[in-house]
Design a protein around this motif. Sequence first.
Motif, PDB file in Angstrom:
ATOM      1  N   GLN A  70     -22.300  45.906  38.271  1.00 45.57           N
ATOM      2  CA  GLN A  70     -23.217  46.601  37.365  1.00 45.57           C
ATOM      3  C   GLN A  70     -24.384  45.677  37.014  1.00 45.57           C
ATOM      4  O   GLN A  70     -25.532  46.095  37.010  1.00 45.57           O
ATOM      5  N   GLY A  71     -24.089  44.410  36.746  1.00 46.25           N
ATOM      6  CA  GLY A  71     -25.132  43.436  36.445  1.00 46.25           C
ATOM      7  C   GLY A  71     -26.084  43.239  37.615  1.00 46.25           C
ATOM      8  O   GLY A  71     -27.300  43.130  37.425  1.00 46.25           O
ATOM      9  N   ILE A  72     -25.551  43.196  38.818  1.00 39.24           N
ATOM     10  CA  ILE A  72     -26.402  43.061  40.001  1.00 39.24           C
ATOM     11  C   ILE A  72     -27.354  44.256  40.092  1.00 39.24           C
ATOM     12  O   ILE A  72     -28.530  44.095  40.419  1.00 39.24           O
ATOM     13  N   SER A  73     -26.851  45.446  39.779  1.00 40.47           N
ATOM     14  CA  SER A  73     -27.722  46.622  39.821  1.00 40.47           C
ATOM     15  C   SER A  73     -28.802  46.557  38.739  1.00 40.47           C
ATOM     16  O   SER A  73     -29.850  47.169  38.870  1.00 40.47           O
ATOM     17  N   PHE A  74     -28.566  45.790  37.672  1.00 40.65           N
ATOM     18  CA  PHE A  74     -29.562  45.563  36.619  1.00 40.65           C
ATOM     19  C   PHE A  74     -30.460  44.370  36.963  1.00 40.65           C
ATOM     20  O   PHE A  74     -31.230  43.928  36.133  1.00 40.65           O
ATOM     21  N   GLN A  75     -30.315  43.824  38.153  1.00 41.86           N
ATOM     22  CA  GLN A  75     -31.083  42.670  38.623  1.00 41.86           C
ATOM     23  C   GLN A  75     -30.859  41.427  37.757  1.00 41.86           C
ATOM     24  O   GLN A  75     -31.775  40.658  37.481  1.00 41.86           O
ATOM     25  N   VAL A  76     -29.622  41.234  37.361  1.00 38.37           N
ATOM     26  CA  VAL A  76     -29.230  40.047  36.600  1.00 38.37           C
ATOM     27  C   VAL A  76     -29.049  38.888  37.573  1.00 38.37           C
ATOM     28  O   VAL A  76     -28.525  39.060  38.670  1.00 38.37           O
ATOM     29  N   ASN A  77     -29.481  37.709  37.176  1.00 35.65           N
ATOM     30  CA  ASN A  77     -29.275  36.486  37.953  1.00 35.65           C
ATOM     31  C   ASN A  77     -27.938  35.889  37.536  1.00 35.65           C
ATOM     32  O   ASN A  77     -27.810  35.370  36.424  1.00 35.65           O
ATOM     33  N   PHE A  78     -26.949  35.971  38.414  1.00 33.55           N
ATOM     34  CA  PHE A  78     -25.622  35.448  38.107  1.00 33.55           C
ATOM     35  C   PHE A  78     -25.475  34.018  38.595  1.00 33.55           C
ATOM     36  O   PHE A  78     -25.883  33.690  39.716  1.00 33.55           O
ATOM     37  N   THR A  79     -24.861  33.190  37.777  1.00 32.41           N
ATOM     38  CA  THR A  79     -24.464  31.845  38.159  1.00 32.41           C
ATOM     39  C   THR A  79     -22.960  31.761  37.984  1.00 32.41           C
ATOM     40  O   THR A  79     -22.432  32.031  36.907  1.00 32.41           O
ATOM     41  N   PHE A  80     -22.258  31.407  39.070  1.00 27.47           N
ATOM     42  CA  PHE A  80     -20.815  31.230  39.024  1.00 27.47           C
ATOM     43  C   PHE A  80     -20.523  29.741  38.971  1.00 27.47           C
ATOM     44  O   PHE A  80     -20.814  29.013  39.923  1.00 27.47           O
ATOM     45  N   ASN A  81     -19.960  29.289  37.875  1.00 29.88           N
ATOM     46  CA  ASN A  81     -19.605  27.881  37.718  1.00 29.88           C
ATOM     47  C   ASN A  81     -18.210  27.665  38.289  1.00 29.88           C
ATOM     48  O   ASN A  81     -17.246  28.288  37.848  1.00 29.88           O
ATOM     49  N   ILE A  82     -18.152  26.795  39.297  1.00 30.90           N
ATOM     50  CA  ILE A  82     -16.912  26.567  40.043  1.00 30.90           C
ATOM     51  C   ILE A  82     -16.604  25.075  40.084  1.00 30.90           C
ATOM     52  O   ILE A  82     -17.451  24.244  39.772  1.00 30.90           O
ATOM     53  N   SER A  83     -15.397  24.760  40.529  1.00 27.38           N
ATOM     54  CA  SER A  83     -15.038  23.353  40.743  1.00 27.38           C
ATOM     55  C   SER A  83     -15.411  22.972  42.175  1.00 27.38           C
ATOM     56  O   SER A  83     -15.577  23.838  43.038  1.00 27.38           O
ATOM     57  N   GLN A  84     -15.511  21.683  42.427  1.00 28.00           N
ATOM     58  CA  GLN A  84     -15.898  21.224  43.766  1.00 28.00           C
ATOM     59  C   GLN A  84     -14.883  21.618  44.827  1.00 28.00           C
ATOM     60  O   GLN A  84     -15.218  21.752  46.005  1.00 28.00           O
ATOM     61  N   TYR A  85     -13.651  21.818  44.440  1.00 23.20           N
ATOM     62  CA  TYR A  85     -12.613  22.164  45.408  1.00 23.20           C
ATOM     63  C   TYR A  85     -12.705  23.616  45.878  1.00 23.20           C
ATOM     64  O   TYR A  85     -12.050  24.001  46.843  1.00 23.20           O
ATOM     65  N   MET A  86     -13.507  24.429  45.198  1.00 24.32           N
ATOM     66  CA  MET A  86     -13.630  25.841  45.558  1.00 24.32           C
ATOM     67  C   MET A  86     -14.695  26.108  46.625  1.00 24.32           C
ATOM     68  O   MET A  86     -14.777  27.208  47.150  1.00 24.32           O
ATOM     69  N   VAL A  87     -15.493  25.113  46.961  1.00 27.07           N
ATOM     70  CA  VAL A  87     -16.613  25.322  47.884  1.00 27.07           C
ATOM     71  C   VAL A  87     -16.138  25.908  49.208  1.00 27.07           C
ATOM     72  O   VAL A  87     -16.767  26.820  49.750  1.00 27.07           O
ATOM     73  N   ASN A  88     -15.022  25.442  49.742  1.00 29.17           N
ATOM     74  CA  ASN A  88     -14.518  25.963  51.016  1.00 29.17           C
ATOM     75  C   ASN A  88     -13.951  27.372  50.909  1.00 29.17           C
ATOM     76  O   ASN A  88     -13.607  27.981  51.927  1.00 29.17           O
ATOM     77  N   PHE A  89     -13.860  27.900  49.701  1.00 25.38           N
ATOM     78  CA  PHE A  89     -13.351  29.252  49.504  1.00 25.38           C
ATOM     79  C   PHE A  89     -14.480  30.278  49.371  1.00 25.38           C
ATOM     80  O   PHE A  89     -14.220  31.469  49.214  1.00 25.38           O
ATOM     81  N   ILE A  90     -15.717  29.822  49.425  1.00 23.82           N
ATOM     82  CA  ILE A  90     -16.861  30.734  49.308  1.00 23.82           C
ATOM     83  C   ILE A  90     -17.259  31.189  50.705  1.00 23.82           C
ATOM     84  O   ILE A  90     -17.627  30.362  51.547  1.00 23.82           O
ATOM     85  N   PRO A  91     -17.215  32.490  50.976  1.00 20.49           N
ATOM     86  CA  PRO A  91     -17.623  32.973  52.304  1.00 20.49           C
ATOM     87  C   PRO A  91     -19.091  32.659  52.585  1.00 20.49           C
ATOM     88  O   PRO A  91     -19.936  32.676  51.690  1.00 20.49           O
ATOM     89  N   LYS A  92     -19.374  32.386  53.843  1.00 25.51           N
ATOM     90  CA  LYS A  92     -20.739  32.072  54.268  1.00 25.51           C
ATOM     91  C   LYS A  92     -21.708  33.178  53.862  1.00 25.51           C
ATOM     92  O   LYS A  92     -22.813  32.912  53.393  1.00 25.51           O
TER      93      LYS A  92
END
Length: 167
Positions: A70-92
């Motif tokens: 819903q936020g994306i449809s409102f053109q909201v800029n999302f920032t997801f705060n993650i740990s360094q170990y999660m980087v390999n879990f983010i799809p390309k």
Amino acid sequence: MDHLIEQVLTKIRQREHQSFEVDYLDQTLPPDDKVFTDSANVSINDVTIDLLIELYRVNTTNSWIHWILQGISFQVNFTFNISQYMVNFIPKKMLLDWPVKFVVDKERPVVMFNKKTVSRGDMAGLPDKAVLVVTDAQSLTSEATEISRLKQITIQIRTDEDCIWQK
């Protein structure tokens, strides 16, 4: 009528500079959609691997996923705060195409380029201490490697283009 238009424009200008921060908790409901009319920038702390998987799969039965979409449809800029170990879990595809920003430790943006060779200019355009995800099929020029050292950019090498859970 002009007064009403001026009020709307004032609200839009205010929204552009407003930020909202929320902690993700799996067992709680997301904030109200009113956040999107008040804030153009939303940071979600403590993003989990499960949330990323559900978002990638666009599982709208999950209330958090529905809220984010819903936020994306409102053109909201999302920032997801993650740990360094999660980087390999983010799809390309999420790194390259999704309208969300991933940040490690609330300060180091995670970026990826969709090109075979990463150049000095590419690296120079990145913020200091960024995390650059590259695959085995990509290479860095010697100048890019030097700039990454000077800017303290972490280079995270993936052995393939998929993230860990996509296999």
